[in-house]
Design an enzyme around this catalytic site. Structure first.
Site, mmCIF file in Angstrom:
data_model
loop_
_atom_site.group_PDB
_atom_site.id
_atom_site.type_symbol
_atom_site.label_atom_id
_atom_site.label_comp_id
_atom_site.label_asym_id
_atom_site.label_seq_id
_atom_site.Cartn_x
_atom_site.Cartn_y
_atom_site.Cartn_z
ATOM 1 N N HIS A 114 0.835 -1.214 0.000
ATOM 2 C CA HIS A 114 0.000 0.000 0.000
ATOM 3 C C HIS A 114 0.863 1.254 0.000
ATOM 4 O O HIS A 114 0.590 2.205 0.740
ATOM 5 C CB HIS A 114 -0.917 0.020 1.224
ATOM 6 C CG HIS A 114 -2.125 -0.855 1.065
ATOM 7 N ND1 HIS A 114 -3.185 -0.524 0.257
ATOM 8 C CD2 HIS A 114 -2.437 -2.054 1.606
ATOM 9 C CE1 HIS A 114 -4.110 -1.476 0.313
ATOM 10 N NE2 HIS A 114 -3.680 -2.436 1.116
ATOM 11 N N ASP A 121 -0.832 -4.697 5.835
ATOM 12 C CA ASP A 121 -1.856 -5.516 5.191
ATOM 13 C C ASP A 121 -1.643 -5.608 3.682
ATOM 14 O O ASP A 121 -0.999 -4.770 3.066
ATOM 15 C CB ASP A 121 -3.240 -4.936 5.466
ATOM 16 C CG ASP A 121 -3.332 -3.493 4.990
ATOM 17 O OD1 ASP A 121 -2.369 -2.720 5.227
ATOM 18 O OD2 ASP A 121 -4.352 -3.128 4.379
ATOM 19 N N GLU A 122 -2.184 -6.677 3.121
ATOM 20 C CA GLU A 122 -2.388 -6.822 1.679
ATOM 21 C C GLU A 122 -1.146 -6.569 0.829
ATOM 22 O O GLU A 122 -1.223 -5.950 -0.225
ATOM 23 C CB GLU A 122 -3.524 -5.891 1.208
ATOM 24 C CG GLU A 122 -4.857 -6.236 1.845
ATOM 25 C CD GLU A 122 -5.982 -5.347 1.328
ATOM 26 O OE1 GLU A 122 -7.084 -5.868 1.120
ATOM 27 O OE2 GLU A 122 -5.764 -4.131 1.145
ATOM 28 N N ASN A 123 -0.020 -7.035 1.294
ATOM 29 C CA ASN A 123 1.161 -7.031 0.439
ATOM 30 C C ASN A 123 1.023 -8.232 -0.494
ATOM 31 O O ASN A 123 1.085 -9.381 -0.056
ATOM 32 C CB ASN A 123 2.407 -7.147 1.320
ATOM 33 C CG ASN A 123 3.655 -7.478 0.515
ATOM 34 O OD1 ASN A 123 3.670 -7.339 -0.712
ATOM 35 N ND2 ASN A 123 4.690 -7.919 1.214
#
Lengths: 678, 678
Positions: A257, A320-322
């Site tokens: 992100h 998050d969300e790598n």
């Protein structure tokens, strides 16, 4: 004639509902519900000589708070109170309203926030160990204000109050759409009014890094489109929050992100640049390179600066969300992993987190991050913010980690207040022992920023966040949904005095949508539709970007239709018992919706931005006709014939389709009415 | 039945008015009216691929402006335009909309603000010497947006535009009530949209000094209640204004109007302290001591700092309403005057001004002040801001002084837009020659802060300030009052997109006043009343102070009742020609007002803050009955008998009385109707 008859009937009807809400003075409008409460039926009469006397040893913060409370009371009542600005130096002695407060509270996790409030006919007493408790008591007092026989009064009560959880927060994403300081401040005021105490400020993401750095001025210059908070503004917000008993901590979401950072620092990414600020929504590839020392040198310098800017003991690193794509495709990174026996991307991220943790620890910060930061290599003094759910949270608590719940509190996903309200940080039968239970610190509702602007962010957060605030503060057994909705309406109105804009900005948006023509036909349909839920708004043929217009009908709807909720409940009641009053009320609504389409068409023709909801309006008219016919059949105890059923089922199916990313919220009730005549 | 009939009739009627307003696409809604304009009847169709191409040599300021224009267009139309943030680097080549701009304008008095705008069916061209002109042209383009056959369009026009006066300002008093930065910013946006270019920031008065000083931090600590602008905020506002082509200059009102200073610096006053921040309104005694060197040493240091903070070449020192009492009663000052042959207080103030002028000159500033600074001892490079009137201004111009007019533009005095609109800085037959005429630079409207808060300040300024903006920009002969009012309604609506709150905050205040019950009966009366005018609000038994509630009915009224203006005009027409359509419309309104009282009583009983307007509401019902009877008599060509006349004249006299500092605005029309049947 019928046209004019129906509308006022509905109006009168809504009028009665409002009246009923307010007039139930035997039912208090407190939200959150206090820990303990008793009433005695008497009243304290508020008069124009009302004044506040503060005793004990608080600092100026409480005097300022009391001054604001006095102004809010004065603005509500029109009473000209004598006290101007309350300070330690001009404190007065009166026996009418005494605040006893032993000391200024620390703005840290776990500080005493309890208070006792005793209102009797001639006297109000508010006792608290800290000013944080006294502030909570003042908000309770404001919520108690009522009207009796033409006077403003406080009902006599004895309240002993304290929070269930010490961490009661709101996260606002100021990266995807920037939110100016005044938006943050009015939401801090709203939070304080419902006793929330943590503001989690999501300050970086693919679409922008929003904090001024004196060490790396390229950040604000290149990574923000000029939309960032100066250090002075951040200090101002933190002071403003502290004055309201609210902790503020930042989130810088790394290593994923992170596109926006790389506009200024492409060398720190895991793939070559150049990079541009991301204008789309979703999960993107750019990720910090965890295998080069430059990355840690950068954060070492930057966080040395920014940890000083944010005095709270916690510092959120996202995590998050790598998606790991850049890591998988970078040979140097793959070599590094092999060389260092790092078996997968999760382990590589844990390596990264551990390096960042050292920097934070050096700067006296504790780390908080999303579920993904949990890894055996991480020490147990970190806090896990769970977007995954209570199972993950319980598992973390068993492993010795503290956690807060955000799953079920994603308020940007436009779910009903009831859904969030019944979502408890501690699930039934969690099997946690007492010390594990204490590791569940509370929760946070998250307002992600893709689909909101300063114009309508308040309407996504409020009033539903107040129901979540009650979940975090009140005893676990407080869960009467109907009573929650009753009080939520009152709180929603009261939040306006703190600058919350959800009511007034909806009216403004409707004026804009109608090009300043009569807004009533548009309001009639907007009141019975809602935006499509969860993430479906992104999958209906519209590509939303940062610079898209967020001023269409879908953006002007409220997340939860009160009238539709009422309609669904009333339809259930009617189907059960054929109550004729319920039938009349349903018919009045249905007739109004049926006849609305023609009126709305005139507006649509005069304002092309409305064109997209024309089929929705036609469908609402059609199912309203269906509903009216079904009610007639039910009242005359008849069943529908096959033709009618076929035709109306198909009308119903059509009406279930969203248009303009909004949907009609009475289709389930119409379906039940159809089934009742089948 | 009658009850329900009347209300929708009025609604429908207002609906038709609105429609008519919007639908007159042959009449443009430009405000201010351009210098030269021609139309050809064709249209440029706005589509979703619309983009802007900027050529020439402007700086980033114009790219940012164009970005905001694109977002405003997108928000109005719901069109998803492709361009995100326009910058010099990402400029595109298209032939659809080209802005040609030679250079960035200087934010100084007299800079070129002219532009040419040519809209044709396939192309828009905007040409300007400076970006200040281009900004004006962009605002004109936004005002041109219209709807044709379901499309958004710009009508084809050729416009050559330039201002009549170079100084077109608004003064906001942020001392008496502090106005946060966001209030200032939204008003700067509104100013830019009607081509105003000067923001005069009234920053000190008896009730507070509102600027941070690093040299004398006691100022913000002791003289402001903590309500002040930091230097960073001031720089931010100045930059924000410059980005919109607006000059910003400060006013520090000295030597009078200065109580707040002396809380920190009692030794600089002309009488011994201690002093407190003034909480009342009026003219007060405290005045700087002009006879001691300490005073000048203080301003020498302070203004060395603050003149750097405000880059504009002008610096306002107030100078008004020094009542001289402290000077008269101070023996040392009297001795000083004798010793130095200073014959009176005006001369002493001129001595003071001259000393201050030296400090300003040293810091490269020109002095501006109210009429009182005019004195033979003052040089002619100062600017006189006239609250006294055009005679004073003409006299000053003849003496060689430059001046701006504020008399007649005191917008806080709640006078009709028409009054301000027809007030010209250059009076008919002024007898000024050409070079003297050039000394009249323009004017400023003044929003003094006693009776406004951030909640309702916009409603006092807007939309009426737009009529004043037109007076300053458009050719002198533009003065069609009806057409001004027609366009003012459209501008008022459009100002909402810039954050102006007068419409939405009125709705919010009405909700608060009714304790969240149905607001319609309250709106019905609020729409036909106005606050009492000029300074009478202070002389009706209510003592207003800084901390009084400004949330009562009077604060929620608009300064000018549209429906009352319409009613008065229609009544005149009806009395002249007995037109039956006019009679029906008047009767619908009167019946509505007559029947409103009973509905409002229910609200009053449920919300004590409304109690004060109960007599007003009864009086409105009574004169409405009077009006209805008079209309019947007129229609049947009858005269009233003596009894009727006596009774109804007395009803009328009663209805002329203000209640809650508001008054009914149709009494003059009712009086005419009574006289017509006499």
């Amino acid at each position: 004639m019928k046209r004019y008859l129906v509308t006022p009937l509905v109006l009168v009807f809504i009028f009665i509902i409002s009246f009923a809400l307010q007039a139930q003075s035997n039912k208090l409008n407190l939200m959150p519900v206090p820990h303990k409460l008793s009433v005695d039926g008497g009243y304290f009469k508020l008069q124009k000589d009302f004044s506040i006397s503060i005793k004990g040893n608080p600092d100026e913060r409480l005097f300022s708070y009391a001054t604001r409370v006095l102004r809010r009371l004065s603005n509500r009542t029109g009473l000209f109170f004598p006290q101007d600005v309350l300070t330690k130096d001009n404190t007065i002695n009166n026996d009418e309203f005494i605040i006893n407060c032993n000391r200024p509270g620390k703005i840290v996790l776990g500080e005493d926030e309890s208070y006792d409030l005793i209102v009797s006919s001639g006297k109000i007493e508010l006792n608290a160990e800290t000013d944080l408790g006294a502030m909570k008591g003042l908000e309770t007092l404001l919520q108690l204000l009522d009207i009796q026989n033409g006077d403003y009064v406080f009902p006599n009560v004895t309240i002993n109050d304290k929070p269930r959880f010490p961490w009661r927060g709101i996260m606002i994403d100021a990266s995807r759409h920037f939110e100016p300081v005044e938006v943050i401040k009015r939401n801090l005021d709203a939070m304080a009014s419902v006793k929330m105490n943590v503001f989690h400020w999501h300050l970086s993401d693919d679409q922008g890094v929003r904090v001024e750095s004196k060490v790396f001025p390229q950040i604000q210059k290149l990574c923000s489109d000029g939309l960032y908070y100066s250090q002075e503004q951040i200090k101002d917000v933190i002071r403003y929050a502290a004055d309201r008993g609210i902790r503020v901590y930042p989130e810088f979401d790394i290593p994923g992100h992170s596109t926006a950072w790389f506009v200024a620092f492409p060398e720190l990414a895991s793939a070559p640049g150049p990079y541009k600020i991301e204008r789309n929504w979703g999960v993107f590839d750019p990720t910090f390179n965890p295998t080069i020392e430059q990355t840690y040198e950068f954060f070492d310098k930057l966080f040395a600066e920014w940890t000083k800017l944010f005095p709270d003991e916690y510092f959120h690193i996202g995590g998050d969300e790598n998606n790991g794509k850049q890591w998988n495709e970078n040979k140097d990174i793959q070599d590094f992993m092999k060389k260092n026996n790092i078996k997968d991307n999760h382990a590589l991220q844990a390596y990264f987190n551990n390096r960042i943790l050292k920097i934070l620890t050096k700067n006296n910060k504790k780390m908080i991050g999303w579920d993904e930061i949990l890894h055996p290599q991480m020490p147990t003094n970190i806090v896990i913010q769970s977007w995954r759910g209570t199972d993950a949270l319980v598992e973390a608590a068993k492993k010795g980690y503290m956690g807060i719940l955000s799953n079920g509190y994603y308020i940007d996903l436009i779910q009903p207040a009831e859904f969030h309200y019944l979502n408890d940080p501690v699930p039934q039968g969690s099997g946690l022992n007492e010390s594990e239970l204490k590791r569940i610190l509370g929760g946070e509702t998250t307002q992600w920023g893709e689909l909101v602007t300063p114009d309508n962010i308040d309407s996504r957060l409020w009033p539903r966040a107040a129901a979540i605030a009650e979940r975090f503060w009140s005893p676990q057994e407080v869960k009467d949904v109907d009573d929650m909705y009753r009080r939520l309406d009152v709180i929603n109105f009261r939040l306006e005095e703190l600058g919350i804009t959800n009511i007034k900005n909806q009216e403004m948006m409707l004026r804009r949508l109608t090009n300043n023509l009569e807004t009533k036909p548009l309001k009639t349909i907007v009141d019975v539709i809602e935006p499509v839920k969860i993430y479906t708004r992104h999958s209906q043929g519209v590509k939303y970007q940062q610079h898209s217009p967020y001023s269409r009908v879908v953006d002007a709807t409220q997340p939860e239709s009160n009238i539709a909720r009422w309609f669904r409940k009333t339809a259930d009641k009617f189907i059960q018992n054929k109550d004729s009053k319920a039938a009349d009320e349903l018919k009045a609504c249905l007739s109004n919706w049926k006849e609305n389409h023609e009126k709305l068409l005139k507006l649509i023709n005069a304002s092309p931005i409305l064109k997209e909801i024309e089929p929705l309006s036609a469908n609402l008219a059609n199912i309203s006709e269906t509903g009216l016919e079904a009610i007639s059949l039910i009242l005359s105890s008849k069943k529908a014939d096959e033709n009618w059923l076929t035709k109306n089922s198909s009308i119903l199916e059509e009406a279930k389709k969203p248009y303009g990313q909004t949907e009609i919220m009475i289709t389930s009730a119409i379906e039940k009415l159809i089934n009742a005549v089948r």
